[in-house]
Design an enzyme around this catalytic site. Structure first.
Site, PDB file in Angstrom:
ATOM      1  N   ASP A   9       0.766  -1.445  -0.012  1.00  0.00           N
ATOM      2  CA  ASP A   9       0.136  -0.110  -0.124  1.00  0.00           C
ATOM      3  C   ASP A   9       0.728   1.200   0.109  1.00  0.00           C
ATOM      4  OD1 ASP A   9      -2.485  -1.466   0.098  1.00  0.00           O
ATOM      5  OD2 ASP A   9      -2.943  -0.496   2.050  1.00  0.00           O
ATOM      6  N   LYS A  66      -7.657   1.054  -5.096  1.00  0.00           N
ATOM      7  CA  LYS A  66      -8.789   0.678  -4.621  1.00  0.00           C
ATOM      8  C   LYS A  66     -10.167   1.394  -4.927  1.00  0.00           C
ATOM      9  CE  LYS A  66      -6.685  -0.777  -0.012  1.00  0.00           C
ATOM     10  NZ  LYS A  66      -6.891  -2.486  -0.112  1.00  0.00           N
ATOM     11  N   GLY A 138      -5.553  -2.656   8.998  1.00  0.00           N
ATOM     12  CA  GLY A 138      -5.257  -1.665   9.688  1.00  0.00           C
ATOM     13  C   GLY A 138      -4.971  -2.313  11.207  1.00  0.00           C
ATOM     14  N   GLY A 235      -3.519  -7.116   7.992  1.00  0.00           N
ATOM     15  CA  GLY A 235      -3.027  -7.356   9.415  1.00  0.00           C
ATOM     16  C   GLY A 235      -1.357  -7.716   9.283  1.00  0.00           C
ATOM     17  N   GLY A 256      -0.391  -3.682   4.133  1.00  0.00           N
ATOM     18  CA  GLY A 256      -1.273  -2.259   4.072  1.00  0.00           C
ATOM     19  C   GLY A 256      -0.164  -1.436   4.820  1.00  0.00           C
ATOM     20  N   SER A 257      -0.948  -1.134   6.027  1.00  0.00           N
ATOM     21  CA  SER A 257      -0.210  -0.142   6.851  1.00  0.00           C
ATOM     22  C   SER A 257       1.087  -0.823   7.250  1.00  0.00           C
ATOM     23  CB  SER A 257      -1.287   0.005   8.205  1.00  0.00           C
ATOM     24  OG  SER A 257      -2.627   0.084   7.669  1.00  0.00           O
TER      25      SER A 257
END
Lengths: 315, 199
Positions: A9, A66, A138, A235, A256-257
């Protein structure tokens, strides 16, 4: 061709550059990473096209973007701009309570999330070219991605031992959500179940969807896996998380994060890429896990209010 | 015969299946072996570099120290085949629109390759091509394909598409910009098996 790689991301061209340099096989462009979306609340929509353009110009690897579940207009924007893949994602606020995008109407390929095999099969029936676990985005907590991968794997095992009658029943159950809108509208005037001849979604009858779902289930049973690539997402925060998911049979990993919310994104990005390639090699995994600084802050799933659980969106 | 398939990233299992089918169609004994480490490069008769993301694969090749070993083996005549990203890795020269090209090719084959030459994912396509020494046209799948812009002496172009070279051979090296592992047609994999037999 992203198999065996890590997709990261990114929210800026600068982050996209870091991701490509670290060995990412694609980047996912979005307005905010999932942990920030979670923190800010409100409605999360597709990002500003300017941002996607900057990222498209910056890197040579594929760029994904997205859109909200069911928001085919957002998807058309990304398709026309030349995004290489679209993620119809529960991380953004769903736009349609009944339907996902009819992906067969697009030339750009789609990736969709799943929490169990039925969701994966429905998304494939709609035309998804890639599946990923939903996990719980997240959170920096891998437990939900592990849960979803277990459930998918277990059901694939079950398919191998059930007879045709049971398979038919599974196909019936899995196809049912295609009739969600019809069922909701029927509640107003009668309580019959949707009939097989009813047109429910994408101009097609319930019986057609069920037949497609059954054909996909047979393909999965015969292949012993999904007919499309299946990545882990939601996650994943450390190289060990990535290795864990690969060991469970995932074809690759989305982070992602986990990268840009860690204390040393460059190092974390490279380490996770190395861990995905060498997921079975404990020595490499040890090496790349050393001195990474702080991973992103984690969140216990039990502490998240029910209405903020992302994985329940768009089943 | 054992054909190694570089198992770093990309269409690895598809190549396994394609080689198994090619062996069957040639009615010969053969096996594939996944090549993940330096050690795996031993005891193979040829190596296939699958399509994937060349930047990601090249970074791992260097990290694992496999780039130098593959270079050494191929210089000595070891047969190698590259598809899509694999062809980028085989090239001596790369053309790129990027300010800085992060893919470091192995620099083996005397060809100049342009990355993403046909455009992005939406410009991916299928097209029939006429390949030298094949009786029937071959249905080739192009995905974010590179292009072989120039070839040096000793490199033979085997097929063209719109004046661009899409498959080429230089003695022990076979390179193509499309994905033969994504179709049922095994003729390309058979061609590589023939090269391995010949060398």
């Amino acid at each position: 061709m992203q198999k065996g790689g890590v997709i990261m991301d990114v929210v800026t061209a600068e982050q996209a550059r870091i991701a490509e340099d670290a060995g990412a096989v694609a980047v996912m462009s979005l307005e905010r990473v999932p942990s920030d979306i979670r923190a800010m609340g409100g409605v999360a929509r597709a990002a500003d096209p300017t941002k996607l353009q900057e990222i498209l110009d910056e890197v040579s690897i594929p760029v994904m973007a997205k859109v909200r579940i069911g928001h085919f207009a957002e998807a058309r924007i990304w398709e026309s701009m030349g995004a290489d893949m679209i993620d119809e994602s529960e991380v953004l606020t769903p736009a349609d309570p009944y339907y996902h995008i009819d992906k067969s109407e697009f030339t750009v390929p789609f990736v969709c999330g799943c929490t169990y095999l039925g969701e994966a099969v429905r998304r494939i029936a709609e035309g998804a070219a890639m599946i990923r676990t939903k996990g719980e985005a997240g959170t920096g907590n891998v437990v939900e991605a592990v849960r979803h991968m277990h459930l998918v794997n277990q059901m694939i095992e079950n398919l191998k031992i059930i007879d045709d009658e049971k398979l038919d029943a599974v196909a019936h159950t899995y196809a049912k959500p295609f009739g969600k809108l019809e069922m909701a509208s029927r509640q107003e005037w009668c309580d019959d179940e949707t009939s097989a001849d009813e047109i429910v979604f994408g101009g097609r009858k319930m019986a057609d969807w069920k037949a497609d779902v059954k054909a996909i289930l047979i393909e999965i049973r015969d292949l012993g896996r999904l007919p499309v690539v299946n990545f882990a997402a939601g996650g994943i925060a450390t190289p060990a998380d990535a290795s864990l998911m690969m060991s469970m049979g995932c074809d690759g990993v989305f982070v992602g994060s986990g990268i840009f919310k860690s204390s040393d994104p460059k190092k974390m990005a490279k380490s996770i890429a190395d861990a995905v390639t060498n997921f079975e090699d404990a020595k490499t995994l040890t090496e790349v896990s050393m001195g990474l600084g702080n991973a992103m802050p984690g969140l216990d799933i039990g502490q998240i209010p029910e209405d903020q659980i992302l994985q329940n969106r768009g089943l | 015969m054992i054909i190694g398939i570089l198992d770093i990233q990309g269409a690895v299992s598809e190549h396994e299946v394609a080689f198994e089918r090619a062996f069957m169609s040639k009615n010969m004994k053969g096996a594939t072996k996944l090549v993940k480490t330096l050690d795996d490069l031993k005891d193979i008769d040829g190596l296939a570099l699958p399509g994937g993301e060349s930047s990601a694969i090249s970074a791992q090749l260097a990290r694992l120290g496999m780039d130098k070993e593959i270079h050494r083996m191929v210089e000595q005549g070891f047969p190698i085949m590259g598809t899509c990203a694999g062809t980028i890795l085989l090239a001596k020269r790369l053309i790129t629109d990027m300010d800085e090209e992060i893919t470091v090719p192995l620099g083996l084959m005397d060809i100049t390759v342009k990355r993403n030459a046909f455009g992005r994912q939406k410009e991916s396509f299928e097209h029939y091509i006429e390949i030298k020494n094949m009786d029937e046209p071959y249905g080739a799948v192009f995905i974010r394909a590179p292009m072989i812009n120039e070839v040096g002496e000793g490199v033979e172009s085997l097929a063209m598409l719109n004046d661009e070279i899409v498959i080429a051979r230089q003695s022990n090296m076979l390179a193509m910009v499309f994905h033969p592992e994504l179709t049922m047609d095994t003729r390309i994999h058979e061609m590589f098996i023939d090269i391995v037999l010949e060398i």
